[in-house]
Design a protein around this motif. Structure first.
Motif, mmCIF file in Angstrom:
data_model
loop_
_atom_site.group_PDB
_atom_site.id
_atom_site.type_symbol
_atom_site.label_atom_id
_atom_site.label_comp_id
_atom_site.label_asym_id
_atom_site.label_seq_id
_atom_site.Cartn_x
_atom_site.Cartn_y
_atom_site.Cartn_z
ATOM 1 N N ARG A 17 -27.356 -7.831 1.141
ATOM 2 C CA ARG A 17 -26.555 -9.000 1.528
ATOM 3 C C ARG A 17 -26.197 -9.813 0.290
ATOM 4 N NH1 ARG A 17 -28.774 -12.016 -1.279
ATOM 5 N NH2 ARG A 17 -30.637 -13.288 -0.997
ATOM 6 N N GLY A 22 -25.558 -21.772 0.595
ATOM 7 C CA GLY A 22 -26.736 -22.156 1.383
ATOM 8 C C GLY A 22 -27.979 -21.471 0.853
ATOM 9 N N ASP A 23 -28.390 -21.860 -0.366
ATOM 10 C CA ASP A 23 -29.616 -21.257 -0.900
ATOM 11 C C ASP A 23 -30.759 -22.265 -0.927
ATOM 12 O OD1 ASP A 23 -29.546 -18.443 -1.442
ATOM 13 O OD2 ASP A 23 -27.822 -18.899 -2.720
ATOM 14 N N HIS A 24 -31.963 -21.708 -0.724
ATOM 15 C CA HIS A 24 -33.188 -22.507 -0.643
ATOM 16 C C HIS A 24 -33.101 -23.541 0.481
ATOM 17 C CE1 HIS A 24 -35.300 -20.708 -3.995
ATOM 18 N NE2 HIS A 24 -34.123 -20.632 -4.608
ATOM 19 N N ASP A 26 -33.181 -21.920 3.925
ATOM 20 C CA ASP A 26 -33.641 -21.208 5.137
ATOM 21 C C ASP A 26 -35.067 -21.583 5.509
ATOM 22 O OD1 ASP A 26 -34.734 -19.703 2.977
ATOM 23 O OD2 ASP A 26 -34.213 -17.746 3.845
ATOM 24 N N TYR A 27 -35.955 -21.649 4.522
ATOM 25 C CA TYR A 27 -37.363 -21.919 4.849
ATOM 26 C C TYR A 27 -37.612 -23.379 5.209
ATOM 27 C CZ TYR A 27 -37.185 -22.799 -0.201
ATOM 28 O OH TYR A 27 -36.834 -23.235 -1.455
ATOM 29 N N CYS A 149 -41.207 -16.244 1.396
ATOM 30 C CA CYS A 149 -39.745 -16.227 1.536
ATOM 31 C C CYS A 149 -39.323 -16.653 2.932
ATOM 32 C CB CYS A 149 -39.228 -14.817 1.250
ATOM 33 S SG CYS A 149 -39.764 -13.599 2.449
ATOM 34 N N GLY A 150 -38.068 -17.035 3.053
ATOM 35 C CA GLY A 150 -37.479 -17.344 4.357
ATOM 36 C C GLY A 150 -36.956 -16.073 5.019
ATOM 37 N N ILE A 151 -36.108 -16.268 6.056
ATOM 38 C CA ILE A 151 -35.685 -15.122 6.875
ATOM 39 C C ILE A 151 -34.267 -14.643 6.573
ATOM 40 C CG2 ILE A 151 -34.693 -16.453 8.806
ATOM 41 C CD1 ILE A 151 -36.194 -14.385 10.655
ATOM 42 N N MET A 152 -33.561 -15.379 5.691
ATOM 43 C CA MET A 152 -32.135 -15.090 5.521
ATOM 44 C C MET A 152 -31.827 -13.627 5.182
ATOM 45 S SD MET A 152 -29.370 -16.658 2.882
ATOM 46 C CE MET A 152 -30.372 -16.542 1.411
ATOM 47 N N ASP A 153 -32.518 -13.070 4.195
ATOM 48 C CA ASP A 153 -32.138 -11.748 3.682
ATOM 49 C C ASP A 153 -32.304 -10.674 4.754
ATOM 50 O OD1 ASP A 153 -32.102 -13.349 1.480
ATOM 51 O OD2 ASP A 153 -33.820 -12.417 0.493
ATOM 52 N N LEU A 197 -38.486 -12.887 -8.791
ATOM 53 C CA LEU A 197 -38.821 -13.778 -7.675
ATOM 54 C C LEU A 197 -40.324 -13.894 -7.501
ATOM 55 C CD1 LEU A 197 -38.000 -15.421 -5.232
ATOM 56 C CD2 LEU A 197 -37.654 -13.308 -3.973
ATOM 57 N N TYR A 202 -40.913 -19.896 -6.824
ATOM 58 C CA TYR A 202 -40.353 -19.996 -5.474
ATOM 59 C C TYR A 202 -41.309 -20.771 -4.561
ATOM 60 C CZ TYR A 202 -38.127 -18.340 -1.118
ATOM 61 O OH TYR A 202 -37.493 -18.259 0.102
ATOM 62 N N GLY A 306 -28.753 -16.301 -3.910
ATOM 63 C CA GLY A 306 -30.125 -15.881 -3.682
ATOM 64 C C GLY A 306 -31.091 -16.887 -4.280
ATOM 65 N N ALA A 307 -32.222 -16.388 -4.741
ATOM 66 C CA ALA A 307 -33.290 -17.285 -5.178
ATOM 67 C C ALA A 307 -33.011 -17.950 -6.519
ATOM 68 C CB ALA A 307 -34.599 -16.510 -5.262
#
Ligand code: GLA
Length: 341
Positions: A17, A22-24, A26-27, A149-153, A197, A202, A306-307
């Protein structure tokens, strides 16, 4: 997912993806706008036996893991940790023998690890909904790497919709596909610095956001005046990024739907600045690349994706513009294909 039956060869394909904006967020229950891309990872394998045995088309050596998996974080070769993480979360006892192929660049911000996790889950027979599979793969990534990590990826990889980016509200898990106009071309350009990462940066950022949220409540909807009043300057800056980034995601989705690429590009640049100044996850290399790309004719905007901490930049351009990277198209999510043997 279709059940591939017993002893048949299955092929599980999962896309990588790119996150448009919209980074950082999701969590922290915020908004993200990723799209699954046409590049991905496939596992072709036969189910059965008590081990997972996979060879990779591009890394020498055999991954051989006995089931059930106890500690995925110690598995060698290290790419196998993502596979083992999924097996551990699923509690898999029936193994797989086969191969992994991928055309995703590794460690660059295109979520090669999420694609591998999702392909593994499907290959092992996980037939949950896209959200369920993504949740299990997110857990697997956390167990494999120790990164919260969050769920986005994982969700972008399972839920992708051809021709669309996905507006995901990570508080409600509502997914709204947003069409990517034909006049928009999306490029991913590598900064030349491999993304790292795994490590504390993170987790530190996430903890700083949580510190802010403990005072002002959920960051995506917190009042900016309350965030500005936070005593802790680091928590204040992190919270400001999350809060303003969620607004930018919303505005970007509206601009993309309206075909207003100039506004969408300006929002990407604002996002990059916020990630650079308030969230502090950019690097000199990423900053330079964003500037260089934005100075080119026909490029509407660019930002790290991304991160951060190295990896790739995503750029929004007019058709016909050629950049030194990968032109990506929004693709469908992961699937299992039956293979005749
Ligand atoms: C990594 C994580 C995602 C997300 C991004 C930053 O890719 O896996 O969950 O937090 O960083 O947006």
């Amino acid at each position: 997912m279709t059940d591939a039956g017993t002893a048949s060869t299955i092929r599980a394909e999962a896309p990588g993806r790119v996150n448009l904006i919209g980074d950082h967020t999701d969590y922290m229950g915020g908004l993200v706008l990723p799209m699954a891309v046409q590049m991905g990872t496939a596992i072709t394998a036969t189910r059965g036996g008590g081990r997972i045995e996979l060879t990779s088309a591009r890394v020498p050596g055999l991954l051989s893991v006995p089931l059930p998996v106890q500690d995925p974080a110690t598995v060698e070769p290290s790419w196998g940790r993502y596979v083992a993480g999924v097996a551990a979360v699923l509690g898999a006892t029936e193994g797989l023998v086969g191969t992994v192929e991928s055309d995703l660049p590794l460690g660059s911000g295109l979520s090669s690890s999420a694609a591998l996790e999702v392909a593994t889950a499907l290959a092992l027979g996980d037939d949950g909904s896209p959200l369920e599979v993504a949740r299990r793969c997110q857990m697997a990534e956390q167990r494999a790497t120790g990164v919260p990590c969050g769920i986005m990826d994982q969700l972008a990889s399972t839920a992708g919709v051809r021709g669309h980016a996905l507006l995901i509200d990570c508080a409600t898990m509502e997914i709204t596909p947003v069409p990517v106009p034909d006049r928009a071309s999306v490029w991913v350009v590598h900064s030349g610095q491999e993304r790292r990462l795994v490590g504390s940066a993170y987790a530190d950022r996430r903890a700083e956001c949580e510190r802010a949220a403990a005072v002002v409540g959920p960051l995506p909807s917190a009042a900016l005046e309350r965030i500005d009043e936070l005593d802790d300057p680091v928590a204040r800056a992190r919270a400001r990024h999350v809060r303003t980034e969620c607004d930018r995601v919303q505005d970007f989705a509206a601009a993309l739907s309206a075909g207003d690429l100039a506004t969408a590009g300006a929002l990407m640049v604002a996002s990059h600045r916020s990630l650079r100044d308030d969230f502090q996850v950019s690097t000199d290399g990423l900053d330079r690349l964003v500037e260089e790309l934005c100075a080119l004719d026909g490029v509407h905007g660019a930002r790290l994706t991304g991160a951060g901490f190295g990896g790739c930049v995503v750029a929004l351009a007019d058709p016909g513009v050629e950049l030194r990277g990968w032109q990506v198209h929004a693709a469908d999510g992961a699937r299992v294909v039956d293979v005749d043997d």
